[in-house]
Design a protein around this motif. Structure first.
Motif, PDB file in Angstrom:
ATOM      1  N   PRO A 232      39.164  64.589  29.468  1.00 50.39           N
ATOM      2  CA  PRO A 232      39.908  63.697  28.930  1.00 50.39           C
ATOM      3  C   PRO A 232      40.345  63.438  27.303  1.00 50.39           C
ATOM      4  CG  PRO A 232      39.616  62.615  30.706  1.00 50.39           C
ATOM      5  CD  PRO A 232      38.602  63.390  30.705  1.00 50.39           C
ATOM      6  N   LEU A 233      38.495  63.169  27.167  1.00 48.85           N
ATOM      7  CA  LEU A 233      38.478  62.481  25.808  1.00 48.85           C
ATOM      8  C   LEU A 233      39.214  63.793  24.583  1.00 48.85           C
ATOM      9  CD1 LEU A 233      35.614  60.122  24.321  1.00 48.85           C
ATOM     10  CD2 LEU A 233      36.282  63.003  23.212  1.00 48.85           C
ATOM     11  N   ALA A 234      38.108  64.975  25.250  1.00 51.51           N
ATOM     12  CA  ALA A 234      38.551  66.339  24.763  1.00 51.51           C
ATOM     13  C   ALA A 234      40.057  66.570  24.440  1.00 51.51           C
ATOM     14  CB  ALA A 234      37.809  67.107  24.768  1.00 51.51           C
ATOM     15  N   VAL A 235      41.273  66.434  25.288  1.00 51.97           N
ATOM     16  CA  VAL A 235      42.329  67.058  25.339  1.00 51.97           C
ATOM     17  C   VAL A 235      42.898  65.682  24.731  1.00 51.97           C
ATOM     18  CG1 VAL A 235      44.680  67.440  26.598  1.00 51.97           C
ATOM     19  CG2 VAL A 235      42.234  68.368  27.652  1.00 51.97           C
TER      20      VAL A 235
ATOM     21  N   MET B 211      49.480  59.042  17.370  1.00 54.25           N
ATOM     22  CA  MET B 211      48.492  58.768  17.141  1.00 54.25           C
ATOM     23  C   MET B 211      48.185  57.485  17.700  1.00 54.25           C
ATOM     24  SD  MET B 211      46.837  60.232  14.427  1.00 54.25           S
ATOM     25  CE  MET B 211      46.089  59.282  13.819  1.00 54.25           C
ATOM     26  N   LEU B 212      48.930  56.244  17.106  1.00 53.26           N
ATOM     27  CA  LEU B 212      49.223  55.325  17.631  1.00 53.26           C
ATOM     28  C   LEU B 212      49.401  54.592  18.948  1.00 53.26           C
ATOM     29  CD1 LEU B 212      51.271  53.623  14.525  1.00 53.26           C
ATOM     30  CD2 LEU B 212      48.172  53.443  14.972  1.00 53.26           C
ATOM     31  N   TYR B 213      50.301  55.697  19.437  1.00 59.54           N
ATOM     32  CA  TYR B 213      50.396  55.792  21.223  1.00 59.54           C
ATOM     33  C   TYR B 213      49.809  55.804  22.319  1.00 59.54           C
ATOM     34  CZ  TYR B 213      55.670  55.222  19.393  1.00 59.54           C
ATOM     35  OH  TYR B 213      56.816  54.307  18.712  1.00 59.54           O
ATOM     36  N   LEU B 214      49.370  57.014  21.622  1.00 61.76           N
ATOM     37  CA  LEU B 214      47.779  58.242  22.475  1.00 61.76           C
ATOM     38  C   LEU B 214      46.731  56.453  22.778  1.00 61.76           C
ATOM     39  CD1 LEU B 214      46.293  60.875  22.786  1.00 61.76           C
ATOM     40  CD2 LEU B 214      45.279  59.049  21.879  1.00 61.76           C
ATOM     41  N   TYR B 215      46.654  56.159  21.400  1.00 58.80           N
ATOM     42  CA  TYR B 215      45.782  54.938  21.375  1.00 58.80           C
ATOM     43  C   TYR B 215      46.041  53.585  22.114  1.00 58.80           C
ATOM     44  CZ  TYR B 215      42.810  58.241  18.948  1.00 58.80           C
ATOM     45  OH  TYR B 215      41.341  59.245  18.229  1.00 58.80           O
ATOM     46  N   LEU B 216      47.112  53.777  21.805  1.00 57.44           N
ATOM     47  CA  LEU B 216      47.186  52.443  21.990  1.00 57.44           C
ATOM     48  C   LEU B 216      47.617  52.020  23.695  1.00 57.44           C
ATOM     49  CD1 LEU B 216      48.307  49.399  22.177  1.00 57.44           C
ATOM     50  CD2 LEU B 216      50.330  49.919  22.228  1.00 57.44           C
TER      51      LEU B 216
ATOM     52  N   TRP C 247      37.352  53.660  32.341  1.00 56.02           N
ATOM     53  CA  TRP C 247      37.046  54.690  31.872  1.00 56.02           C
ATOM     54  C   TRP C 247      37.604  55.801  31.784  1.00 56.02           C
ATOM     55  CZ3 TRP C 247      33.598  51.654  27.780  1.00 56.02           C
ATOM     56  CH2 TRP C 247      34.139  52.698  26.363  1.00 56.02           C
ATOM     57  N   VAL C 248      37.752  56.482  32.952  1.00 54.22           N
ATOM     58  CA  VAL C 248      38.095  57.839  33.127  1.00 54.22           C
ATOM     59  C   VAL C 248      39.469  57.748  33.630  1.00 54.22           C
ATOM     60  CG1 VAL C 248      38.015  59.210  35.134  1.00 54.22           C
ATOM     61  CG2 VAL C 248      36.277  58.607  34.749  1.00 54.22           C
ATOM     62  N   ALA C 249      40.441  56.139  34.074  1.00 54.13           N
ATOM     63  CA  ALA C 249      41.395  55.846  34.431  1.00 54.13           C
ATOM     64  C   ALA C 249      42.935  56.052  32.848  1.00 54.13           C
ATOM     65  CB  ALA C 249      42.036  55.618  34.681  1.00 54.13           C
ATOM     66  N   GLY C 250      41.652  55.640  31.889  1.00 51.43           N
ATOM     67  CA  GLY C 250      42.180  55.095  30.838  1.00 51.43           C
ATOM     68  C   GLY C 250      43.008  56.606  30.123  1.00 51.43           C
TER      69      GLY C 250
ATOM     70  N   THR D 125      42.470  51.201  30.175  1.00 53.91           N
ATOM     71  CA  THR D 125      40.633  51.079  29.823  1.00 53.91           C
ATOM     72  C   THR D 125      40.276  49.833  29.949  1.00 53.91           C
ATOM     73  OG1 THR D 125      40.074  52.877  28.991  1.00 53.91           O
ATOM     74  CG2 THR D 125      38.411  51.680  29.664  1.00 53.91           C
ATOM     75  N   LEU D 126      40.712  49.241  29.630  1.00 52.41           N
ATOM     76  CA  LEU D 126      40.487  47.506  29.560  1.00 52.41           C
ATOM     77  C   LEU D 126      41.330  46.690  30.290  1.00 52.41           C
ATOM     78  CD1 LEU D 126      40.361  46.186  26.243  1.00 52.41           C
ATOM     79  CD2 LEU D 126      39.024  46.755  27.228  1.00 52.41           C
ATOM     80  N   GLY D 127      43.103  47.236  30.880  1.00 46.79           N
ATOM     81  CA  GLY D 127      43.421  46.105  32.452  1.00 46.79           C
ATOM     82  C   GLY D 127      42.854  46.707  33.395  1.00 46.79           C
ATOM     83  N   LEU D 128      41.941  48.128  33.682  1.00 49.43           N
ATOM     84  CA  LEU D 128      41.869  48.762  35.227  1.00 49.43           C
ATOM     85  C   LEU D 128      40.380  48.054  35.039  1.00 49.43           C
ATOM     86  CD1 LEU D 128      42.906  51.686  34.825  1.00 49.43           C
ATOM     87  CD2 LEU D 128      43.981  49.705  36.838  1.00 49.43           C
ATOM     88  N   SER D 129      39.284  48.229  33.814  1.00 48.10           N
ATOM     89  CA  SER D 129      38.309  47.464  33.794  1.00 48.10           C
ATOM     90  C   SER D 129      38.067  46.047  34.303  1.00 48.10           C
ATOM     91  CB  SER D 129      37.271  48.096  32.535  1.00 48.10           C
ATOM     92  OG  SER D 129      37.805  49.266  32.396  1.00 48.10           O
TER      93      SER D 129
END
Length: 425
Positions: A357-360, A377-382, A408-411, A388-392
């Motif tokens: 998914p990172l590649a996509v 891009m902002l929306y995607l990275y946000l 990490w995988v879920a984010g 990632t952090l909210g679940l980890s």
């Protein structure tokens, strides 16, 4: 039947000629050297971590990893996106030396300012690193590391923008080799020696790169200068990318600080090794997408065909690499020691899965960068960072390092499903 008349031989020659012709296109040449740079530095990085894991206690490895994460966080916030701006605007800039010197002056100065703020607030955001204030030599090494890294980062982006990633590969390889030697030599200094091995190597590499730039860019001489025209030209596009990249890189730099605060220095070391291996898989999409961006800046009319060609290379490679990690990951981790094989394997599996998914997501990002569309891009990275952090964070306390991998995988995965569907449509 002669070999010249053999249909298989003809097909093989045709395939070889096609591959050879594609390799010498700028997209593949630049991408090849970017991947070669990563391969060389990653291989030497493996050697570095094997040496470090054998020579230094895991607690010292963990503390140094947290320091590097803090330094990386400072560098991330000080970049202003000017590295991406160099790729986008340097090819068409008339005063290339002025643009280069502006970036290599402004960004290191800003990085030092942010580093001082980071150090002043350690008691708030990372009490585990308060020992940094009590060791003058380590503090000096920390500040030099940040300034030299930001200077070096700008130089690397200049090489890439000028379609000369080969020099970046040679420079990074030399730095990685020097780190190994210094880490072994300075082992008696503990955390100071381990961290300073990076500082000295990067400072030497930045000086050497200045001489290389003088050879490849006519009229360039390193100078302390900030040209208002350059800043004004790059600000809107660069700041948008800076904000997007900053948000996207938060998990990479913040995660070691979270882990050391909850699980301790040893677990931080286990995370660092697993992430170093998984990062090898991340390098192919990053390299290809960087090369795509360079070509999109030079020849935007060919971007769509380049994008399709790049996608055909990325995903088969990642699937094969993930399979190898699932089969032999435990053996690979044994190179660093039995404790790493026992404690890092499940995290390594999950991090490697996130490369798909990172590649996509990175393909979508480079598409928007060429289109000068910052908001998507902002929306995607946000979204990636929040997931990632909210679940980890809550999972770390419950199930340890495996929680980091799940987050990490879920984010990456949830966001990839959304943007992948948008690109297909």
């Amino acid at each position: 039947m002669s070999s010249q008349d053999n249909p298989l031989a003809k097909a093989a020659r045709k395939a070889f000629d096609t591959l050879k012709a594609q390799f010498y296109t700028p997209l593949y040449t630049n991408a090849f050297y970017l991947m070669a740079r990563t391969a060389v530095t990653s291989l030497l990085g493996f050697v570095f971590w094997i040496v470090v894991a054998r020579l230094y206690p895991s607690s010292e490895v963990g503390l140094s990893s947290a320091l590097w994460a803090g330094a990386g966080l400072c560098g991330m916030f000080s970049g202003l996106g000017f590295g991406i701006g160099l790729i986008r605007f340097l090819p068409s800039e008339e005063d290339k030396p002025g643009m280069i010197n502006t970036c290599t002056t402004l960004i290191p100065c800003l990085s030092l300012t942010i580093a001082l703020i980071f150090i002043a607030g350690l008691g708030v955001w990372s009490p585990a690193l308060l020992f940094l204030r009590q060791n003058i030599a380590l503090l000096a090494s920390f500040l030099v590391f940040i300034a030299a890294s930001s200077f070096l980062g700008m130089q690397n982006m200049v090489f890439v923008a000028l379609r000369n990633a080969r020099l970046s590969m040679l420079q990074q390889g030399a730095i990685a080799g020097l780190k190994i030697a210094l880490a072994a030599i300075l082992v008696s200094l503990g955390v100071l020696g381990l961290f300073s091995s990076h500082t000295i190597a990067i400072a030497v590499g930045a000086i050497a790169a200045s001489f290389l730039l003088m050879r490849v860019q006519p009229g360039y001489r390193p100078r302390i200068v900030i040209k208002k025209k350059v800043v004004n030209q790059m600000t809107h596009f660069s700041l948008g990318n800076y904000l997007a990249d900053g948000i996207g890189n938060i998990p990479t730099y913040v995660m070691p600080l979270i882990i050391i605060g909850i699980l301790g220095a040893e677990s931080t070391a286990y995370f660092r090794i697993a992430f170093a291996i998984a990062a090898l898989l991340f390098t192919l999409p990053y390299a290809i997408c960087t090369s795509l961006f360079v070509e999109g800046s030079h020849e935007p009319e060919r971007f769509r065909s380049n994008l399709i060609t790049a996608s055909k290379l990325i995903f088969p490679f990642l699937i094969g690499a993930i399979t190898l990690i699932f089969l032999f990951g435990d053996k690979l981790l044994l190179l660093f020691g039995g404790e790493y094989s026992r404690n890092s394997l499940h995290l390594l599996w999950l991090l490697s899965l996130s490369s798909i998914p990172l590649a996509v997501n990175e393909i979508y990002v480079v598409l928007k960068r060429v289109q000068l569309a910052i908001r998507p891009m902002l929306y995607l990275y946000l979204a990636i960072t929040a997931l990632t952090l909210g679940l980890s964070y809550p999972l770390i306390a419950e199930i340890g390092l495996t929680g980091v991998g799940i987050g990490w995988v879920a984010g990456q995965g949830v966001v990839a499903l959304v943007v992948g569907g948008m690109m297909v449509r």
